[in-house]
Design a protein around this motif. Structure first.
Motif, short mmCIF file in Angstrom:
data_model
loop_
_atom_site.label_atom_id
_atom_site.label_comp_id
_atom_site.label_asym_id
_atom_site.label_seq_id
_atom_site.Cartn_x
_atom_site.Cartn_y
_atom_site.Cartn_z
N ARG A 214 0.83 -1.21 0.00
CA ARG A 214 0.00 0.00 0.00
C ARG A 214 0.87 1.26 0.00
O ARG A 214 0.61 2.21 -0.75
N GLU A 215 1.90 1.26 0.82
CA GLU A 215 2.78 2.43 0.89
C GLU A 215 3.52 2.63 -0.41
O GLU A 215 3.75 3.77 -0.84
N PHE A 216 3.91 1.53 -1.06
CA PHE A 216 4.57 1.66 -2.36
C PHE A 216 3.64 2.33 -3.38
O PHE A 216 4.02 3.28 -4.06
N VAL A 217 2.41 1.84 -3.48
CA VAL A 217 1.48 2.36 -4.49
C VAL A 217 1.13 3.82 -4.21
O VAL A 217 1.00 4.62 -5.15
N THR A 218 1.02 4.19 -2.95
CA THR A 218 0.52 5.53 -2.62
C THR A 218 1.61 6.55 -2.29
O THR A 218 1.37 7.75 -2.38
N GLU A 219 2.82 6.09 -1.92
CA GLU A 219 3.82 7.03 -1.42
C GLU A 219 5.10 7.10 -2.24
O GLU A 219 5.86 8.06 -2.12
N SER A 220 5.38 6.11 -3.06
CA SER A 220 6.70 6.03 -3.71
C SER A 220 6.86 6.97 -4.89
O SER A 220 7.98 7.30 -5.29
N GLY A 221 5.74 7.39 -5.50
CA GLY A 221 5.82 8.15 -6.73
C GLY A 221 5.90 7.26 -7.96
O GLY A 221 5.87 7.75 -9.09
N ASN A 222 5.99 5.95 -7.76
CA ASN A 222 6.03 5.00 -8.87
C ASN A 222 4.76 4.18 -8.98
O ASN A 222 4.71 3.21 -9.74
N GLY A 223 3.76 4.56 -8.19
CA GLY A 223 2.44 3.96 -8.28
C GLY A 223 1.46 5.03 -8.71
O GLY A 223 1.57 5.58 -9.80
N LEU A 224 0.51 5.34 -7.84
CA LEU A 224 -0.45 6.40 -8.14
C LEU A 224 0.21 7.77 -8.13
O LEU A 224 1.14 8.02 -7.35
N ARG A 225 -0.28 8.65 -8.98
CA ARG A 225 0.18 10.03 -8.96
C ARG A 225 -0.33 10.73 -7.71
O ARG A 225 -1.28 10.29 -7.07
N VAL A 226 0.32 11.84 -7.38
CA VAL A 226 0.05 12.53 -6.12
C VAL A 226 -1.43 12.86 -5.95
O VAL A 226 -2.05 12.57 -4.92
N LYS A 227 -2.05 13.46 -6.97
CA LYS A 227 -3.45 13.87 -6.83
C LYS A 227 -4.40 12.67 -6.81
O LYS A 227 -5.51 12.78 -6.29
N ASP A 228 -3.96 11.55 -7.39
CA ASP A 228 -4.82 10.37 -7.41
C ASP A 228 -4.87 9.65 -6.07
O ASP A 228 -5.74 8.82 -5.85
N LYS A 229 -3.94 9.94 -5.19
CA LYS A 229 -3.92 9.24 -3.90
C LYS A 229 -4.61 10.03 -2.80
O LYS A 229 -4.83 9.51 -1.70
N ILE A 230 -4.98 11.27 -3.08
CA ILE A 230 -5.51 12.15 -2.03
C ILE A 230 -6.78 11.60 -1.39
O ILE A 230 -6.99 11.71 -0.19
N SER A 231 -7.64 10.98 -2.21
CA SER A 231 -8.95 10.55 -1.70
C SER A 231 -8.91 9.18 -1.03
O SER A 231 -9.95 8.64 -0.68
N LEU A 232 -7.73 8.60 -0.85
CA LEU A 232 -7.64 7.26 -0.28
C LEU A 232 -7.75 7.32 1.23
O LEU A 232 -6.76 7.46 1.95
N ASN A 233 -8.97 7.19 1.74
CA ASN A 233 -9.16 7.25 3.18
C ASN A 233 -9.84 6.01 3.75
O ASN A 233 -10.18 5.96 4.91
N ASP A 234 -10.08 5.00 2.90
CA ASP A 234 -10.62 3.73 3.38
C ASP A 234 -10.19 2.64 2.40
O ASP A 234 -9.33 2.86 1.55
N ASP A 235 -10.78 1.44 2.53
CA ASP A 235 -10.34 0.32 1.69
C ASP A 235 -11.23 0.08 0.48
O ASP A 235 -11.13 -0.97 -0.16
#
Length: 419
Positions: free
Chosen positions: A236-257
């Motif tokens: 999860r951290e790779f996809v949302t935080e690394s910059g090599n998964g989701l783009r910055v604006k695409d991860k903002i709304s991730l607050n649940d599963d």
């Protein structure tokens, strides 16, 4: 059995017909033509599909989106595709609708990976029509699972791994067997669907000590939260935080599963490519059969003085069919074998094993006159090959190519021949 769909798009319609013909030739020679339908995507359908994917991206940022149970008519072709092949230069498709010409195949690859149900993405012609990457690393920034040139589409060995003694031509060793890559895609996604919060290193049984010694370029790709070490980074951290998964604006709304099914698809595709194009080329973290045999020739179970027996191990087949003494090295085999395109073993564990050292005398028993050619997936006499230095941090930088000048292969960067 229902045929799987290969979707192709280029902004020049005449080129699409040529791409389709080449694909059909390659699949036919590989004996796979009955398993696939090849469909050329019309420009209007492509434009409508991309608008739907862009709307899904907007919906993803603002609320819930369920790709598993959602398929608008315009994007149905892409959702139902097993493989999507997209040319890089799409300027012609935007001449009227987008004067800036900002859309590229790479932008489309990101949208398709994150906001469709398509399994594999092949990027075309971003690096030329018949390229071979002498760094052996590829472009990890690309969201395509594989980058090819159009002249490579008719190569039957893209679709098989058990070519035996029949092949003699250009076939880069880093290419996967696309049929296997496709077959295992859903399994990789399922693997991490419920394990998004598990550390990547733990999932793949990478020891903490091994992970701490990985070259900087390898660990940088997965990044890490500030308060953690790299070996603690989760999917999860790779996809949302690394910059090599989701783009910055695409991860903002991730607050649940509710969007975990999307994170799993992105994570499975990107980490699989990380293993193939960053970890494996080092050949001192994971080592594959041809490179292992060169270090431990006595692992070959048949006559080691015959080059044809060496070439039997240079195939993308099950580990116990390679003609190696695999029982001896089984404890060190990478067991998540559906995550990587060939059998591989943990090099440090294997070479440090007392049982292995008692039986095998490395680099001494046989010194063959041949080398393994990365552009041919084949052993050839060294005098007929060309040496280059791969862009790896390991001691195993010296590699060889057969050098197919007659096929007009574009070897780059050429400076690696003279380093």
């Amino acid at each position: 059995m229902k045929k799987q769909k290969i979707l192709i798009y280029d902004d020049e319609h005449g080129r699409i017909d040529d791409f389709k013909r080449k694909l059909e030739e390659g699949l036919d020679q590989a004996g796979q033509s009955e398993d696939f339908d090849i469909i050329a995507l019309e420009n209007d359908t492509f434009q409508d599909s991309i608008r739907v994917l862009q709307q899904r991206q907007i919906d993803f940022r603002s609320g819930e989106i369920d790709l598993e149970n959602r398929s608008e008519g315009a994007a149905e072709e892409i959702d139902d595709a097993s493989i999507f092949i997209i040319d890089y230069d799409l300027l012609g498709s935007q001449a009227e609708k987008s004067p800036t010409g900002s859309l590229t195949g790479e932008i489309i690859a990101y949208l398709v990976r994150c906001f469709s149900r398509c399994k594999l993405i092949i990027g075309l012609n971003q690096y030329g029509s018949n390229p071979f990457d002498l760094t052996l690393r590829g472009d990890l920034n690309s969201f395509a699972d594989l980058n090819l040139g159009e002249k490579q589409l008719d190569n039957p060995d893209l679709w098989r791994g058990d070519w035996g003694d029949s092949r003699q031509g250009f076939r880069p060793w880093h290419w996967p067997n696309l049929c296997d890559l496709l077959r295992y895609f859903d399994k990789r996604v399922k693997d991490i669907q419920d394990k998004l919060d598990k550390p990547i290193s733990e999932f793949f049984n990478f020891d903490r000590e091994l992970f701490l010694l990985l070259p900087r370029e390898i660990v940088e790709f997965i990044e890490k939260p500030e308060e953690k070490e790299h070996f603690q980074t989760t999917f999860r951290e790779f996809v949302t935080e690394s910059g090599n998964g989701l783009r910055v604006k695409d991860k903002i709304s991730l607050n649940d599963d509710t969007k975990d099914h999307i994170l799993a698809r992105v994570g499975a595709a990107r980490i699989s490519k990380w293993l193939e194009r960053l970890v494996l080329p080092e050949q001192d973290i994971l080592v594959d059969a041809p490179h292992l045999a060169l270090r431990y020739p006595s692992l070959i179970t048949s006559d080691k003085k015959k080059i044809e027996n060496w070439n039997k191990i240079a195939q993308l087949i099950e580990h116990d069919k390679l003609g190696l003494n695999t029982d001896l090295i089984e404890p060190y085999r990478f067991k998540k074998d559906h995550w990587i395109s060939r059998p591989v073993w943990f090099w440090d564990k294997l070479r440090e094993s007392e049982n292995v050292r008692k039986i095998i005398e490395p680099w001494v028993t046989v010194k063959p006159n041949w080398v393994f050619c990365e552009d041919a997936s084949y052993f050839y006499d060294r005098e007929n090959c060309r040496e280059f230095l791969a862009s790896t941090a390991s001691p195993f930088t010296q590699r060889f190519v057969k050098y197919f000048t007659e096929d007009e292969v574009d070897y780059r960067p050429r400076v690696r021949f003279s380093m």
